[in-house]
Design a protein around this motif. Structure first.
Motif, short mmCIF file in Angstrom:
data_model
loop_
_atom_site.label_atom_id
_atom_site.label_comp_id
_atom_site.label_asym_id
_atom_site.label_seq_id
_atom_site.Cartn_x
_atom_site.Cartn_y
_atom_site.Cartn_z
N PHE A 82 -55.32 -38.34 12.94
CA PHE A 82 -55.98 -38.05 14.16
C PHE A 82 -55.33 -37.12 14.88
CE2 PHE A 82 -57.49 -42.03 12.91
CZ PHE A 82 -58.95 -42.05 13.33
N ARG A 83 -55.68 -35.86 15.67
CA ARG A 83 -55.22 -35.24 16.49
C ARG A 83 -55.43 -35.90 17.94
NH1 ARG A 83 -56.71 -31.34 20.43
NH2 ARG A 83 -55.31 -29.50 20.68
N THR A 84 -54.20 -36.00 18.47
CA THR A 84 -54.38 -37.04 19.89
C THR A 84 -53.89 -36.18 21.06
OG1 THR A 84 -53.56 -38.77 18.31
CG2 THR A 84 -53.48 -39.37 20.61
N TYR A 85 -54.55 -36.53 22.12
CA TYR A 85 -54.40 -35.71 23.29
C TYR A 85 -54.49 -36.92 24.39
CZ TYR A 85 -55.54 -33.10 27.45
OH TYR A 85 -55.67 -32.70 29.05
N PHE A 86 -53.40 -36.72 25.27
CA PHE A 86 -53.72 -37.81 26.80
C PHE A 86 -53.17 -37.07 27.83
CE2 PHE A 86 -49.64 -38.77 24.57
CZ PHE A 86 -48.68 -39.08 25.67
N LEU A 87 -53.66 -37.40 28.93
CA LEU A 87 -53.40 -37.02 30.11
C LEU A 87 -53.07 -37.97 30.96
CD1 LEU A 87 -53.48 -34.51 32.10
CD2 LEU A 87 -56.10 -34.93 32.39
N VAL A 88 -52.27 -38.04 31.95
CA VAL A 88 -51.79 -38.75 32.86
C VAL A 88 -51.58 -38.54 34.12
CG1 VAL A 88 -50.70 -40.57 31.26
CG2 VAL A 88 -49.07 -38.83 32.11
N LYS A 89 -52.04 -38.75 35.23
CA LYS A 89 -52.07 -38.04 36.56
C LYS A 89 -51.45 -39.38 37.64
CE LYS A 89 -56.02 -35.07 36.39
NZ LYS A 89 -57.35 -34.80 37.09
N PRO A 90 -50.89 -38.56 38.75
CA PRO A 90 -50.28 -39.42 39.59
C PRO A 90 -51.42 -39.99 40.62
CG PRO A 90 -49.59 -37.12 40.06
CD PRO A 90 -50.36 -37.07 38.76
N ILE A 91 -51.38 -41.19 40.79
CA ILE A 91 -52.63 -42.09 41.55
C ILE A 91 -51.85 -43.05 42.28
CG2 ILE A 91 -54.92 -43.04 41.62
CD1 ILE A 91 -55.39 -41.60 39.24
N GLU A 92 -51.97 -42.78 43.63
CA GLU A 92 -51.27 -43.74 44.50
C GLU A 92 -49.61 -44.40 43.98
OE1 GLU A 92 -54.07 -47.08 45.32
OE2 GLU A 92 -55.28 -45.67 46.05
N GLY A 93 -49.19 -43.27 43.75
CA GLY A 93 -47.62 -43.21 43.23
C GLY A 93 -47.36 -43.90 41.65
N GLN A 94 -48.26 -43.91 41.08
CA GLN A 94 -48.08 -44.52 39.73
C GLN A 94 -48.75 -43.33 38.84
OE1 GLN A 94 -50.35 -48.17 39.73
NE2 GLN A 94 -48.42 -49.35 39.40
N MET A 95 -48.13 -43.25 37.50
CA MET A 95 -48.77 -42.49 36.49
C MET A 95 -49.95 -43.34 35.80
SD MET A 95 -47.27 -39.61 37.11
CE MET A 95 -47.70 -38.32 35.82
N LEU A 96 -50.96 -42.88 35.72
CA LEU A 96 -52.04 -43.42 35.19
C LEU A 96 -52.98 -42.70 34.15
CD1 LEU A 96 -53.75 -45.36 38.13
CD2 LEU A 96 -51.93 -46.14 36.63
N ILE A 97 -53.30 -43.26 32.98
CA ILE A 97 -54.05 -42.39 32.16
C ILE A 97 -55.26 -41.93 32.40
CG2 ILE A 97 -55.00 -42.60 29.59
CD1 ILE A 97 -52.93 -44.72 28.83
N HIS A 98 -55.62 -40.71 32.53
CA HIS A 98 -56.70 -40.24 32.76
C HIS A 98 -57.79 -39.98 31.94
CE1 HIS A 98 -59.34 -38.03 35.85
NE2 HIS A 98 -59.54 -37.26 35.05
N GLN A 99 -57.22 -39.52 30.70
CA GLN A 99 -57.93 -39.08 29.53
C GLN A 99 -57.12 -39.53 28.20
OE1 GLN A 99 -58.92 -34.89 29.15
NE2 GLN A 99 -61.13 -35.22 28.91
N LEU A 100 -57.79 -39.89 27.04
CA LEU A 100 -57.15 -40.22 25.95
C LEU A 100 -58.09 -39.80 24.99
CD1 LEU A 100 -55.10 -41.73 24.13
CD2 LEU A 100 -55.96 -43.86 24.81
N LYS A 101 -57.87 -39.22 23.88
CA LYS A 101 -58.90 -38.47 23.02
C LYS A 101 -58.12 -38.59 21.65
CE LYS A 101 -61.30 -34.87 25.23
NZ LYS A 101 -61.60 -33.42 25.19
N PHE A 102 -58.99 -39.30 20.50
CA PHE A 102 -58.58 -39.17 19.09
C PHE A 102 -59.41 -38.43 18.53
CE2 PHE A 102 -56.45 -43.14 20.90
CZ PHE A 102 -55.29 -42.98 20.20
N GLU A 103 -59.01 -37.52 18.00
CA GLU A 103 -60.21 -36.43 16.95
C GLU A 103 -59.61 -36.56 15.45
OE1 GLU A 103 -59.65 -32.56 18.80
OE2 GLU A 103 -60.87 -32.90 20.52
N SER A 104 -60.58 -36.77 14.88
CA SER A 104 -60.34 -37.20 13.24
C SER A 104 -59.96 -35.65 12.79
CB SER A 104 -61.53 -37.70 12.46
OG SER A 104 -61.42 -37.90 11.14
N LYS A 105 -58.94 -35.84 11.88
CA LYS A 105 -58.40 -34.56 11.07
C LYS A 105 -58.99 -34.63 9.69
CE LYS A 105 -54.63 -32.50 11.84
NZ LYS A 105 -53.13 -32.19 12.18
N GLU A 106 -59.43 -33.52 9.11
CA GLU A 106 -59.67 -33.72 7.86
C GLU A 106 -58.39 -33.42 6.91
OE1 GLU A 106 -62.48 -34.78 6.34
OE2 GLU A 106 -63.32 -34.99 8.38
N ASP A 107 -57.79 -34.28 5.93
CA ASP A 107 -56.71 -34.08 5.18
C ASP A 107 -57.03 -33.02 3.96
OD1 ASP A 107 -55.22 -35.40 7.18
OD2 ASP A 107 -55.34 -37.34 6.13
#
Length: 67
Positions: free
Chosen positions: A42-67
């Motif tokens: 899988f091609r994986t993408y994640f985005l974390v953002k600072p919210i109230e002083g903590q880094m929290l996961i905002h987005q997480l993606k798993f995209e299937s890759k053809e081998d």
């Protein structure tokens, strides 16, 4: 939580490597990587953002890759 549990049960990790990472002016950080299970890659993408002083996961993606 249940969706992630189901995903990792179906595709347990074999390896993960970060291919690219960066950040933005608002303090957000992202990474793009490759997640491998025994059966799929899988091609994986994640985005974390600072919210109230903590880094929290905002987005997480798993995209299937053809081998």
């Amino acid at each position: 939580e249940q969706i992630l549990k189901s995903f990792f049960t179906k595709f347990p990790p074999q390896s993960f490597a970060i291919n690219h990472k960066g950040n933005s002016n608002d303090g957000s950080m992202y990474a793009i990587g490759t997640y491998k299970s025994n059966t799929k890659t899988f091609r994986t993408y994640f985005l974390v953002k600072p919210i109230e002083g903590q880094m929290l996961i905002h987005q997480l993606k798993f995209e299937s890759k053809e081998d």
